[in-house]
Motif scaffolding. Sequence first.
Motif, PDB file in Angstrom:
ATOM      1  N   GLU A 365      49.041  47.584  30.649  1.00 14.16           N
ATOM      2  CA  GLU A 365      48.741  46.754  31.833  1.00 14.16           C
ATOM      3  C   GLU A 365      47.508  45.888  31.576  1.00 14.16           C
ATOM      4  N   MET A 366      46.543  46.474  30.878  1.00 14.47           N
ATOM      5  CA  MET A 366      45.328  45.728  30.569  1.00 14.47           C
ATOM      6  C   MET A 366      45.659  44.521  29.687  1.00 14.47           C
ATOM      7  N   LEU A 367      46.451  44.778  28.620  1.00 11.63           N
ATOM      8  CA  LEU A 367      46.833  43.683  27.716  1.00 11.63           C
ATOM      9  C   LEU A 367      47.659  42.631  28.443  1.00 11.63           C
ATOM     10  N   ASN A 369      47.551  41.759  31.572  1.00 12.57           N
ATOM     11  CA  ASN A 369      46.698  40.913  32.413  1.00 12.57           C
ATOM     12  C   ASN A 369      45.891  39.919  31.597  1.00 12.57           C
ATOM     13  N   LEU A 370      45.390  40.344  30.421  1.00 17.06           N
ATOM     14  CA  LEU A 370      44.603  39.423  29.594  1.00 17.06           C
ATOM     15  C   LEU A 370      45.482  38.300  29.048  1.00 17.06           C
ATOM     16  N   LEU A 433      41.461  40.941  36.358  1.00 16.24           N
ATOM     17  CA  LEU A 433      40.305  41.388  35.567  1.00 16.24           C
ATOM     18  C   LEU A 433      39.703  42.695  36.124  1.00 16.24           C
ATOM     19  N   VAL A 436      41.645  45.215  34.425  1.00  9.77           N
ATOM     20  CA  VAL A 436      41.190  45.337  33.033  1.00  9.77           C
ATOM     21  C   VAL A 436      39.937  46.215  32.971  1.00  9.77           C
ATOM     22  N   ARG A 437      38.965  45.944  33.863  1.00  5.09           N
ATOM     23  CA  ARG A 437      37.718  46.711  33.820  1.00  5.09           C
ATOM     24  C   ARG A 437      37.949  48.196  34.127  1.00  5.09           C
ATOM     25  N   VAL A 440      39.573  49.825  31.038  1.00  5.31           N
ATOM     26  CA  VAL A 440      38.640  49.935  29.908  1.00  5.31           C
ATOM     27  C   VAL A 440      37.584  51.024  30.212  1.00  5.31           C
ATOM     28  N   VAL A 447      34.218  45.775  28.018  1.00  6.77           N
ATOM     29  CA  VAL A 447      34.894  44.473  27.975  1.00  6.77           C
ATOM     30  C   VAL A 447      33.840  43.382  28.164  1.00  6.77           C
ATOM     31  N   VAL A 461      37.613  43.287  23.991  1.00  6.48           N
ATOM     32  CA  VAL A 461      37.710  44.661  24.516  1.00  6.48           C
ATOM     33  C   VAL A 461      37.447  45.623  23.361  1.00  6.48           C
TER      34      VAL A 461
END
Length: 466
Positions: A365-367, A369-370, A433, A436-437, A440, A447, A461
């Motif tokens: 999910e993090m990847l 979104n980036l 984001l 993402v935070r 991470v 990040v 990251v």
Amino acid sequence: MSNSLVSKTVKTFSRLSQSLRVQLLCLVLLTLFGAIGFNLYDSFWTADATARLVTDRTLLASARVIAESVRVDEGGNAQVDLPPAALEMFDTGFGDRVFYQVITAWGSLVSGFPDLPLPAIQQAGEDRAFHGVEVRVMMLDHPVVGLPNDAAISVTVAVTHKSQYAMRRQLWLADVSKQVVLVLAASLVTILGLQWGLAPALRLRDAVRERGRNRLDPLPEDMVQTELRPLVHALNDHMERVQNQMAAQRRFVSNAAHQLRTPLALISTQASVAARETDDSRRDEALSALRTSTRQISRLASQLLTLSRAEPGSRRPRKDATDMSNAAREILEAHAEEALRRRIDVGLEEAGPVIVEGDGTMLREMLVNLIDNAIRYTRESGRITVSVRQVDGNAIIEVEDNGPGIPEAEREQVFERFYRIIGTEEEGSGLGLSIVREVVDGAGGSVLLGEAEGGGLIVTVRLPIR
Ligand SMILES: Nc1ncnc2c1ncn2[C@@H]1O[C@H](COP(=O)(O)OP(=O)(O)OP(=O)(O)O)[C@@H](O)[C@H]1O
Ligand SMILES: [Mg+2]
């Protein structure tokens, strides 16, 4: 005894053994009883020594009186004219029996019992047996004027132990009663002291217990003793954190509701317009707008769901081995169509698997979104490079684009929930984001947003490889 009674008794004991009051009381009483036990043992032997000393003094005095009463008659023989006081001094009311013996230096009996046992040293009391009874014996040598060479006579006096033992008992009992009073007084003071000392702690307990669910204002620290103040301090800190968290939660819910209300109102209007429209092309226009709003709201809902999953404590911790290079490739492939449509050149730089242990779904999910941000905010015919590598036990993932970038002043704010840079035309909910935070942080990494060459954004990251 029935089983339930046994388990009840065991429970009561284990509860009592955990009580601070019982623990302290036991400790104080154990120490006190130990000290008193030693004291009673010591005072018994002191009383014994005192009673023996008094008996020995009386024996010596009696022997002296007898020795003084020895006379030499005309024939040169020693004679005793026994004064009654010599034996009466033992009459203390305990029915003791007294024995004596007077002999000359050459061993002839002058008066008394011939077989009275003689102590080894003179003028020192000794315990001996005489005719089946225990006696205390004392011997005294005394020169008599008139005997050849003023020879000495030996006077031995013995007495049974009754009076000595009675005195020892009396002395000891006086001490015992004093000690018992002392134990009772100390126990009372301890119990009262504990009651008094623990009262503030119990007041604190009641104050916490009686608080309503929403009362989180700090407790006064001076309501307890200095030793307990750190506890109240910690409690207050904890309540402040809960209060902040609750406020953040409230803010988040109201923001989310607000974000949902705007597109929903729009959908309702667009639906009415489409329903009313008779002109086909205008209706298609209204329906297309309706689709866009629906997509927007469904994106918002799915981002909200992902964010709530990324929050600490909402999912069971996982230790999936995720190859970040492979995950990046798959996500880029999934976004290839959109990238192609916008004529964006996408590149992946990797040199083999980089395995990160953690929640695989959330790491993806993090990847997503980036990469989604990079594609969405880069102008047509732009360029995106994703690189995955391993450096000193860390996985380093960089997503670089040549879009407009994020001004330095806003690089921290964009991580806030619902924060979007003013003037951003692309659709979005402002949660990417934040997700993402959270992911991470949950993985113990960091990040960083920076400026890429040519003014675009570069997101770095770092994730620890466990
Ligand atoms: N690669 C990027 N280039 C330029 N600006 C960016 C980039 N990524 C994010 N931003 C800016 O940061 C803001 C916040 O991004 P974030 O991903 O949190 O939310 P969003 O993209 O607006 O919404 P969504 O929740 O749908 O992702 C964006 O609105 C955008 O203005
Ligand atoms: Mg985004």
